[in-house]
Design an enzyme around this catalytic site. Structure first.
Site, PDB file in Angstrom:
ATOM      1  N   CYS A 275       8.471  -8.115  13.328  1.00 30.93           N
ATOM      2  CA  CYS A 275       8.595  -6.620  13.147  1.00 30.93           C
ATOM      3  C   CYS A 275       9.805  -6.226  13.599  1.00 30.93           C
ATOM      4  O   CYS A 275      10.245  -5.198  12.818  1.00 30.93           O
ATOM      5  CB  CYS A 275       7.581  -6.254  13.808  1.00 30.93           C
ATOM      6  SG  CYS A 275       5.700  -6.246  13.088  1.00 30.93           S
TER       7      CYS A 275
HETATM    8  N1  LIG Z   1       2.497  -9.043  12.757  1.00 30.12           N
HETATM    9  C1  LIG Z   1       2.445  -8.055  13.683  1.00 30.12           C
HETATM   10  O1  LIG Z   1       2.568  -8.372  14.748  1.00 30.12           O
HETATM   11  C2  LIG Z   1       2.560  -6.716  12.992  1.00 30.12           C
HETATM   12  C3  LIG Z   1       2.043  -5.441  14.165  1.00 30.12           C
HETATM   13  C4  LIG Z   1       1.905  -4.184  13.780  1.00 30.12           C
HETATM   14  C5  LIG Z   1       2.105  -3.938  12.332  1.00 30.12           C
HETATM   15  N2  LIG Z   1       2.542  -4.855  11.302  1.00 30.12           N
HETATM   16  C6  LIG Z   1       2.747  -4.458  10.044  1.00 30.12           C
HETATM   17  O2  LIG Z   1       1.345  -4.596   9.443  1.00 30.12           O
HETATM   18  C7  LIG Z   1       1.531  -5.433   7.988  1.00 30.12           C
HETATM   19  C8  LIG Z   1       1.212  -6.668   7.883  1.00 30.12           C
HETATM   20  O3  LIG Z   1       1.893  -7.413   8.902  1.00 30.12           O
HETATM   21  P1  LIG Z   1       1.591  -9.135   9.048  1.00 30.12           P
HETATM   22  O4  LIG Z   1       2.226  -9.686   9.998  1.00 30.12           O
HETATM   23  O5  LIG Z   1      -0.200  -9.046   9.056  1.00 30.12           O
HETATM   24  O6  LIG Z   1       1.638  -9.581   7.451  1.00 30.12           O
HETATM   25  P2  LIG Z   1       1.547 -11.262   6.824  1.00 30.12           P
HETATM   26  O7  LIG Z   1       2.739 -11.385   6.090  1.00 30.12           O
HETATM   27  O8  LIG Z   1       1.089 -11.940   7.934  1.00 30.12           O
HETATM   28  O9  LIG Z   1       0.196 -10.995   5.862  1.00 30.12           O
HETATM   29  C9  LIG Z   1       0.390 -10.278   4.759  1.00 30.12           C
HETATM   30  C10 LIG Z   1      -1.092 -10.736   3.915  1.00 30.12           C
HETATM   31  O10 LIG Z   1      -1.060  -9.885   2.858  1.00 30.12           O
HETATM   32  C11 LIG Z   1      -1.452 -10.832   1.692  1.00 30.12           C
HETATM   33  N3  LIG Z   1      -1.056  -9.936   0.624  1.00 30.12           N
HETATM   34  C12 LIG Z   1       0.015  -9.972  -0.046  1.00 30.12           C
HETATM   35  N4  LIG Z   1      -0.201  -8.901  -1.145  1.00 30.12           N
HETATM   36  C13 LIG Z   1      -1.544  -8.648  -1.401  1.00 30.12           C
HETATM   37  C14 LIG Z   1      -2.445  -8.108  -2.443  1.00 30.12           C
HETATM   38  N5  LIG Z   1      -1.866  -7.438  -3.251  1.00 30.12           N
HETATM   39  N6  LIG Z   1      -3.735  -8.168  -2.156  1.00 30.12           N
HETATM   40  C15 LIG Z   1      -4.239  -8.710  -1.065  1.00 30.12           C
HETATM   41  N7  LIG Z   1      -3.552  -9.399  -0.078  1.00 30.12           N
HETATM   42  C16 LIG Z   1      -2.203  -9.605  -0.263  1.00 30.12           C
HETATM   43  C17 LIG Z   1      -0.590 -11.842   1.823  1.00 30.12           C
HETATM   44  O11 LIG Z   1      -1.508 -13.044   1.281  1.00 30.12           O
HETATM   45  C18 LIG Z   1      -0.669 -12.429   3.511  1.00 30.12           C
HETATM   46  O12 LIG Z   1      -1.871 -12.984   3.976  1.00 30.12           O
HETATM   47  C19 LIG Z   1       3.323  -5.162   8.023  1.00 30.12           C
HETATM   48  O13 LIG Z   1       3.682  -3.991   7.334  1.00 30.12           O
HETATM   49  C20 LIG Z   1       3.651  -5.221   9.262  1.00 30.12           C
HETATM   50  O14 LIG Z   1       5.121  -4.662   9.501  1.00 30.12           O
HETATM   51  C21 LIG Z   1       2.542  -6.324  11.758  1.00 30.12           C
END
Ligand SMILES: NC(=O)c1ccc[n+]([C@@H]2O[C@H](COP(=O)([O-])OP(=O)(O)OC[C@H]3O[C@@H](n4cnc5c(N)ncnc54)[C@H](O)[C@@H]3O)[C@@H](O)[C@H]2O)c1
Length: 448
Positions: A275
């Site tokens: 992030c």
């Molecule tokens: N990882 C963290 O610690 C964290 C913390 C707070 C906020 N965020 C934010 O949350 C969001 C998600 O982060 P993450 O780390 O969980 O992402 P990630 O990349 O781990 O996971 C995203 C998931 O979405 C799926 N995906 C993509 N397109 C899709 C669609 N059209 N339909 C269904 N599934 C789909 C992917 O296959 C993947 O499994 C981001 O915007 C990130 O900035 C992340």
């Protein structure tokens, strides 16, 4: 129309979506997780967590067994729920700007599903998105593909997530706040009711805002934390030049000032994780497009980038030259208790070491498979810390894993060719390592 908060669907089952889904289900709320990754969906349906996160595995198993959580790659199942969270990734594009393509696809697909539904459905943007995205891109895609109007037939909120990897389940169960950005009361009410059902009497403070303000809260939060780390790393680098100073003492003292606070004052090799870097780049890019150059955040990023070079410089100073030297990198994950190496400082350090001709052997209890996916066999891998140290000219501590913290000076001496140690995480007590060639970030030379 009656507000219903009995069931939720979550699109995107990465760190955020998976942990959100598991915790909703753990509170008795019927939850459907949706992801395009079929392997991930199959794993979840079997009750197996697709990522390492403390407490997730048992929670997921229980929820699947009790049929409170199901996973699918069929987004039409979102129609069976009252509220859909979008938790897909929002990575960086090459110029640092936010890549909204996953959000766009998810909003479009969900809109198609909502075309066929009757009744009100709330859509919640949980992904981190730059200000204006919920009310702009997401609203547009939803309305175009559903043929319905946001604000009346479809509700829409921005609801950023603040959980941290490594403590994600705990954070999801005990957030310090909930931020809800919405332009209409009904959407905000439905989401607040859902959270009230989730948290009961322990509902944290709910900040109601415009969608744009809610979106900016998330960036402001990450930019502040990243800047705090680059700040203490700057002080650490100054301390390291100063005889008789340990930045830990300075951090402890300034942290007692409530205006400063004690957290996020740990000097180290620089921040990593999925992030901070991406969100700072997105914020800088967003700000510049609107005509303002946020120089502070550029400096935060530059300081972070250079910190990896400083770690390698410390090793080079101990060894003279790194060319042909065996360097053991202990820890690859960007922090302990996770297998995540996205933007990890270890990778920046390894790349610098490689440039200098060192032979790198790395050990990490969880993150080797992910590292192999990213840098393949650029380096060697060891099964445990002792094997990595065997015959090494230098060891660099890159992740603060508990069992690495417990390594004794005599183990380094026994296994290494020469006990040169760069403690980039400051996990050892300099006094017990003083008969080794030990240097730590932020610890100045001994006074003569
Ligand atoms: N990882 C963290 O610690 C964290 C913390 C707070 C906020 N965020 C934010 O949350 C969001 C998600 O982060 P993450 O780390 O969980 O992402 P990630 O990349 O781990 O996971 C995203 C998931 O979405 C799926 N995906 C993509 N397109 C899709 C669609 N059209 N339909 C269904 N599934 C789909 C992917 O296959 C993947 O499994 C981001 O915007 C990130 O900035 C992340």
């Amino acid at each position: 129309m009656k507000i219903r908060v009995d069931s939720v669907s979550i699109v995107g089952l990465g760190y955020v979506g998976m942990c959100t889904a598991a915790t909703f289900a753990s509170r008795g709320i019927r939850t459907i997780g949706i992801d395009i990754d079929e392997k991930r969906v199959e794993q979840i349906r079997k009750g197996e967590a697709p990522l390492h996160e403390p407490q997730l595995d048992p929670m997921l198993k229980k929820a699947v067994k009790e049929k409170l959580l199901d996973a699918t790659n069929d987004i039409s199942k979102a129609a069976d729920t009252d509220t859909t969270f979008l938790a897909v990734g929002t990575p960086s594009q090459n110029d640092g700007s936010i890549d909204l393509s996953y959000i766009e696809n998810a909003a479009k697909d969900l809109g198609n599903v909502l075309r066929e539904t009757r009744g009100y459905h709330l859509v919640v943007v949980k992904s981190t998105v730059v200000p204006g995205t919920t009310n702009g891109t997401v609203k547009r895609f939803l309305e175009q593909s559903s043929g319905k109007t946001v604000g009346s037939e479809i509700g829409l909120c921005a609801n950023p997530e603040f959980l941290k990897e490594g403590t994600a389940i705990h954070d999801a169960l005990h957030p310090d706040k909930i931020v809800i950005g919405s332009d209409d009361k009904k959407s905000a009410n439905q989401l607040t009711r859902l959270y009230r059902k989730f948290y009961g009497s322990k509902l944290p403070p709910v900040i109601l805002a415009s969608p744009e303000a809610a979106e900016l809260v998330k960036y402001a939060s990450n930019a502040f934390l990243a800047t705090k780390i680059s700040f203490i790393n700057t002080i650490a680098n100054i301390a390291q030049q100063t005889p008789g100073v340990d930045v830990g003492t300075v951090a402890r003292a300034i942290g007692l000032d409530p205006r400063i606070g004690e957290l996020f004052l740990k000097a180290g090799p620089g921040y990593g994780g999925s992030c901070f870097h991406k969100d700072l780049q997105a914020l800088i890019n967003y700000s510049e497009k609107n005509g303002y150059n946020p120089v502070l955040f550029r400096a935060t990023e530059e300081t972070n980038e250079k910190q990896a070079t400083r770690v390698v410089d410390m090793a080079e100073k101990l060894l003279g030259s790194l060319s042909g030297k065996k360097v053991a990198v202990l820890g690859l994950a960007f922090k302990k208790d996770t297998d995540d190496i996205r933007e990890a400082a270890s990778i920046r350090v390894i790349n610098e070491l490689e440039k200098k001709g060192a032979q790198v052997v790395a050990y990490d209890p969880m993150a080797i498979p992910n590292t192999k996916k990213q840098i393949a066999d650029l380096i060697d891998y060891a099964e445990d810390a002792h094997s990595a140290l065997k015959g090494a000219d230098c060891a660099i501590i890159m992740t603060e894993w508990d069992h690495l913290r417990k390594l004794k000076a005599k183990e380094f001496r026994a296994y290494m060719k020469t006990p040169n140690i760069v403690d980039a995480r400051r996990v050892y007590d300099p006094d017990t390592f003083n008969d080794l060639n030990y240097v730590a970030i932020g610890v100045g030379p001994r006074r003569a």
